[in-house]
Design a protein around this motif. Sequence first.
Motif, mmCIF file in Angstrom:
data_model
loop_
_atom_site.group_PDB
_atom_site.id
_atom_site.type_symbol
_atom_site.label_atom_id
_atom_site.label_comp_id
_atom_site.label_asym_id
_atom_site.label_seq_id
_atom_site.Cartn_x
_atom_site.Cartn_y
_atom_site.Cartn_z
ATOM 1 N N THR A 127 -1.118 10.031 4.791
ATOM 2 C CA THR A 127 -0.186 8.883 5.472
ATOM 3 C C THR A 127 -1.120 7.614 5.142
ATOM 4 N N ALA A 172 4.928 -6.233 4.399
ATOM 5 C CA ALA A 172 5.514 -5.919 3.210
ATOM 6 C C ALA A 172 4.597 -5.741 1.785
ATOM 7 N N ASP A 173 3.814 -6.845 1.863
ATOM 8 C CA ASP A 173 2.692 -6.720 0.704
ATOM 9 C C ASP A 173 1.668 -5.640 0.856
ATOM 10 N N GLU A 174 1.531 -5.212 1.954
ATOM 11 C CA GLU A 174 0.486 -4.038 2.244
ATOM 12 C C GLU A 174 1.307 -2.790 1.912
ATOM 13 N N ARG A 186 3.299 -2.252 -0.635
ATOM 14 C CA ARG A 186 3.177 -2.203 -1.779
ATOM 15 C C ARG A 186 1.922 -1.617 -2.345
ATOM 16 N N VAL A 187 0.928 -2.054 -1.788
ATOM 17 C CA VAL A 187 -0.512 -1.683 -2.182
ATOM 18 C C VAL A 187 -0.358 -0.215 -1.689
ATOM 19 N N VAL A 188 -0.404 0.164 -0.519
ATOM 20 C CA VAL A 188 -0.530 1.555 -0.098
ATOM 21 C C VAL A 188 0.351 2.421 -1.064
ATOM 22 N N THR A 226 1.196 2.171 -4.101
ATOM 23 C CA THR A 226 0.459 2.146 -5.493
ATOM 24 C C THR A 226 -0.808 3.253 -5.277
ATOM 25 N N LYS A 227 -1.194 2.728 -4.205
ATOM 26 C CA LYS A 227 -2.558 3.997 -3.893
ATOM 27 C C LYS A 227 -2.050 5.331 -3.842
ATOM 28 N N THR A 273 -0.623 6.501 -7.475
ATOM 29 C CA THR A 273 -1.475 6.227 -8.614
ATOM 30 C C THR A 273 -2.965 7.053 -8.459
ATOM 31 N N GLN A 274 -3.402 6.920 -7.130
ATOM 32 C CA GLN A 274 -4.873 7.421 -6.933
ATOM 33 C C GLN A 274 -4.565 8.737 -6.363
ATOM 34 N N THR A 282 10.145 -3.598 -1.098
ATOM 35 C CA THR A 282 8.973 -4.005 -1.994
ATOM 36 C C THR A 282 8.105 -2.963 -2.445
ATOM 37 N N GLN A 300 8.658 2.644 -11.083
ATOM 38 C CA GLN A 300 7.873 2.436 -12.329
ATOM 39 C C GLN A 300 7.067 3.881 -12.611
ATOM 40 N N TYR A 301 6.523 4.371 -11.487
ATOM 41 C CA TYR A 301 5.724 5.922 -11.753
ATOM 42 C C TYR A 301 6.617 7.067 -11.837
ATOM 43 N N ASP A 331 -7.916 2.486 -12.646
ATOM 44 C CA ASP A 331 -6.901 3.120 -11.865
ATOM 45 C C ASP A 331 -5.954 2.113 -11.361
ATOM 46 N N TYR A 391 -4.281 1.513 -8.638
ATOM 47 C CA TYR A 391 -4.298 0.967 -7.346
ATOM 48 C C TYR A 391 -5.581 -0.135 -7.366
ATOM 49 N N LEU A 434 -4.776 -3.298 -9.036
ATOM 50 C CA LEU A 434 -3.917 -3.833 -8.073
ATOM 51 C C LEU A 434 -4.745 -4.813 -7.147
ATOM 52 N N TYR A 444 1.782 -14.693 -8.214
ATOM 53 C CA TYR A 444 1.673 -13.570 -7.107
ATOM 54 C C TYR A 444 3.151 -13.185 -7.177
ATOM 55 N N SER A 503 8.334 -9.151 -5.548
ATOM 56 C CA SER A 503 9.183 -9.531 -4.441
ATOM 57 C C SER A 503 8.227 -10.313 -3.575
#
Lengths: 390, 369, 341, 255
Positions: free
Chosen positions: A82, A89-91, A93-95, A97-98, A101-102, A119, A126-127, C30, C32, C35, C241, C247
């Motif tokens: 988790t 919203a921007d975070e 997307r980052v998490v 992605t993590k 991918t990670q 978002t 994509q993945y 990677d 992430y 990013l 950005y 988005s």
Amino acid sequence: MTRSGGKLLGLLAALALAIGLNGCKQQGGSAADSDEIIIGEYASLTGTTATFGVSTHNGVLLAIDEANAAGGINGKKIKLITEDDRSKADEARVVVTKLVTQNKAVAVLGEVASTRSMTAAPVCQQYKVPMVSPSSTNPEVTRKGDYIFRVCFTDDFQAAVVGKFAYDKGYRKAAIFKDMKNDYSVAFADNFAKSFIKQGGKVVGEQSYQEGDTDFKSQLNTLKATGPDAILCPGYYSEVGTIARQAREIGLNVPILGGDGWDSPKLVPGAGTALNGCFFSNHRFSRELELPEIKAFIENYKKKYNETPDALAALGYDAAGLVVDAMKRASKLDGPGIRDAIAQTKGFKGVTGVITLDENRNARKEALILRIDGEVFRVEKTYRPEELGQ
Amino acid sequence: MQQIAQQLIYGIQLGSLYALIALGYTMVYGVLRLINFAHGDVYMVGAFVGFYACTRWLPFKDLAAHPEAAGANIALAVVALLLAMAICSAMGVLIERFAYRPLRNGLQKADAHFWGLVLGFPITGLFMPVFSGWGPLVAVAVGMGVGFAMRPLVAWLARRVKLSESRLNALITAIGVSLLLENGGLLVFGANPNFIPNILPEHTYTLPGGVMVGSSQLTILGVSVFLMLALRYIVMYTRPGKAMRAISHDIEAAKLMGIDTDRVIAFTFALGGALAGAGGAMVAALTHVKITPLFGLLPGLKAFVAAVLGGAGSLPGAMVGGLLMGSAESFVAGSSLSMFRDAIAFCVLIIILLVRPAGLMGRHVPEKV
Amino acid sequence: MRWLALRTVTVVGCIAALAVVSKLLSANLDTYVFLVVIQCGVAMTLAGSLNLINGITGQFSIGHAGFYAVGAYVGAAWTVLWQPIAVRYLPLLHLGTPLGDTLTLLIAIVVGAAAAAVAGVVVGLPSLRLRGDYLAIVTLGFGEVIRVVILNIDAVGGARGLTGIPTLVGSGDLAFFWVFGLVVAVVALSRNLMRTTRGLTWLAVREDEIAADAMGVDTTRVKVTAFVVGSAFAGVAGVLYAHYFTSISPDVFGMDMSIIITTMVVLGGTGSVSGSLLAAIVLTALPEFLRFMQDYRMVIFSTMLVVVMLTRPQGMFGHGEISFATFRRLLGRRRAGGAKP
Amino acid sequence: MSLLELRGVTRRFGGLAAVSDITAHVDTGELVGLIGPNGAGKTTLFNLLTGVYAPSEGAVLFDGKDTRGLRPCRIAALGIARTFQNIRLFRELTALQNVKVAVNLRARSSLFSAMVDTMAQRADDARLDGLARECLTAMGLEQVADTRSCDLPYGLQRRLEISRALATRPRLLLLDEPAAGMNPFEKQDLMQLIRTIQTTFDVTVLLIEHDMKVVMGICERIYVLDYGQLIAEGAPAEIRANPKVIAAYLGEETD
């Protein structure tokens, strides 16, 4: 010459950096050959919608624990990772992605708020990792791609239900009080207005507030002057209680209507008696329904967390349960395989109703209208999608 | 007409609250030329003190179940208010002592120890689950140990502190403290909103002309006005108050005249904290708004705008600014432009500052050439 | 001609270096981490551009997210709303072709930068009358006004945000190339300003406005130009950005974003370009590194912020720079000249 | 024609007239002193001349041109440069950079070309660098060119300020207490220096000074200001003998 010398040095440094970073590349083993299956979850554990995030997370965790206790999937245990997106919203997307991918999650659960789901959805798309949203009700969410699913109804349906209910109840003039900052609230208000006007009602006033405001009397006073039969207040429970109290204080005593954002054990402590006799729409989850699966869920949830679950916890539980169920049926335990299995879900018996995913990857479920009666939410009416021609 | 009068009343109530918080900003600005960003969070702490006082610490009874307890509750409410004021003024002093004083006087050993401990605790908290088997005592002991171990690190970092006159610097420190209080609050209080149950009797009075006034509004207004008068008395007629005025006029001269500036500055923070604490506790108990660690963010910002509007450093300015902001906001919120509520507050500010660069009642001190 | 040759070499060298690095990174990192790297790049541009206003020209601006938002929204509005109309008359802009993509992006950058620059003028004008904290509040307020206005424009999604922006900068090496190309541009511009005689007038405004004015420096123009250039760069950062993350929503550009950008500049040492950039990297990557700490990370983050401010009030680098000269000095070679403030 | 002409210049702050109804002139090539007790309005007058304040009444004419409404930077461009009573150097900049800021008035390249670092800009920069170093050398500051100005000793800071003012290539140089805080030897040096720059840079000088030795030593003509009003004007010897001036400095002798 010093300048180009500097740039040359920079180039070399950058190259060195690139080669250095090359070594940092995650060497995480692929999911297939480990004895664990990883499901990612992104949730608003802190920030403005933390209560929803935490509730949902509790539900998800319960479902995963139960699945693991029952033997996991083909002998493999499920590991839930988790990540908190701090209600941003921007975070989100980052998490995501993590997670994808990670951590190599094969499926992703989340989010409550539609903005964040929208978002993050493109990343999952994509993945090619299926994403199941427990309670993002904006219709746009699942249009982001064929890997995006949800286990709840959509706003247009929910708002239409409220609109129809309001008209059936005999209200002809409705006023709207929405949270400008909250897209759920804005969309709900629009869809309600559409439905209510189509039925023959009239929207007499519209005002807005922002999450975090403490004083709503000015707007309410203006709404009062329009003489509505009812007020639609499709915000989150955290403000609704205060709004209701202040409405009563200024002598605005008409019923207030809302949506699933109201559903929380904290709604009544916030509102006191101000919301007695008011109505809100919710997912099909209520102790009052006397259904065995709901009873069992509430019991298990209480045992684990020592508190009563709300609908969001139930939806989190169902979302996780749906993914686990699909994994058991999946031909291959990777993104596309699980996606196909999820897409084929038919008649999954969840706590919040029987879930069949349609071709738009939305769950067609019934909605409840609950009446607030002291500390209890009584089931006033149940609407099926077919009743509204949807 | 009735509408306008009604909105004006809401505006005055909201404005009196803004003024109460704005006074804290403006007093600190007066003596230190520092925007104390953490002031809004002190207000938040006041709300939480009010919440805990009303639900745990004091024997309040819910009026819904015990209507006869109204009188006792009102007496208790006064105690709760005083409690919130006391804790918040202590909070203000603490913030001044460990975050802002080092900016003026350089980082002392005690400051290094303090921040070492602060850094140590969350790091220990992280390992709480590991200690859960051993009980909280062990965890606290370990926390103390880690904090103690962190002290030399801070002291080492601070070995060559160069005092900076940069105002940006002070601003970022203030923002850091504010973030610390908010995020610390999230850890301690959790993100779930809290509500104070019905503990005070509520009535609504209808004035001639159909204008309605609630008892909670009257209470907020009354207490605010009382506190502002008390503050005015302290600032105008008591020794520390006079010292405060002297410092805000010229800190260097005040120092030379033998005024212990550090003490007076601490006193200023204590006063500001008390006002904010009272405001926070009152709002939480009377308007039943949700109490979260971010409770102070928006009111703090608006009060701060009110302080600037009235002229930072000017006490009457803060009151006027607060009332102006409150009424402007109330009228905008009641109009068809309610969605622009926050934007219009700032637009008013920008326009007034362009016309009067030092705010409505601020002294405009032209730079000496 | 020597100059021309040198300039060609440096520019081409820079582009080549960027291209090579972006290829290497996107291939090896990677996703992430990549990013986060891109986020760092955006943050570096924002910090570098605010440093032009706050650090170099000494104006107390703390509402930088407003310009960032204007750039992002206007740029995205072009690609999402207006480009489909324009393409009817200009088939060259057809998306999907490399030429069409690049042209569309370039136009987005230009409109985004222009809109942000106009916003910069609007905010820059009060700076002529207001000083210090008062100016700070006006800039902060302006940022909020922008956010509220965006919330109320339904065409760009209001609270829902604007989604489905085409990824014109791609998700791999191309994105890195664009974002870090912008970083290089900000750095080059700051460096040129701080080295040339002209640029010194900006520093003079920071040091002593009255004296600068008396020495014939048109302080009005310097201040407005600083705001315009700084906000234009923030605008371009916004455009990139938007076209990378596909988005945007108003909550991304709130006051906390403004505050974080200001923090980067102060933490790095106001006026220090390299310091701002480094602080941008630290402040963007640190919360990610601290992610394993979950609830505690923001507490630790804010405590560290205060501790750094108290122990190094001048920021990490004060007014100094880490430059290749520093490395050369470290390597024992003599500094090659070129006075730096 | 006078280089500088004041016609009934008055400046009020609130109700208080800091300077009132001053009519005076400075001719090309002159070295004029402006003296008066503390608070007489000398610095205010300088601020009026350089455009920091606008006159409430009256006009300041520089080279026949009315300077009313011009911002300080425009007036500096016309050819009036000044130093400040309390030194206002660009503290974090080096001595050379301080002077370079002022030399910008004579720059040819635009700000844009500075930003993109064009070739023309480089050539221009080299030229400006030369001009700046010239100004430093004239004041004997070439040794400290790369020292941060706030690290310079006090006397050198005063010199640097003059050097910076000279870099704008002024026709009229306003010096505000250039000798303040200097020891007698330094003052001697300074007097010599002022004379030298007056001839080498071909500049007219108006200076405020408290040290009578300095003023009487170098000024050709002196204005005396008291309570914002011009009370005397004349050659040093006349001023020394003027009873009004003595009264202003020492108070009324007759009780």
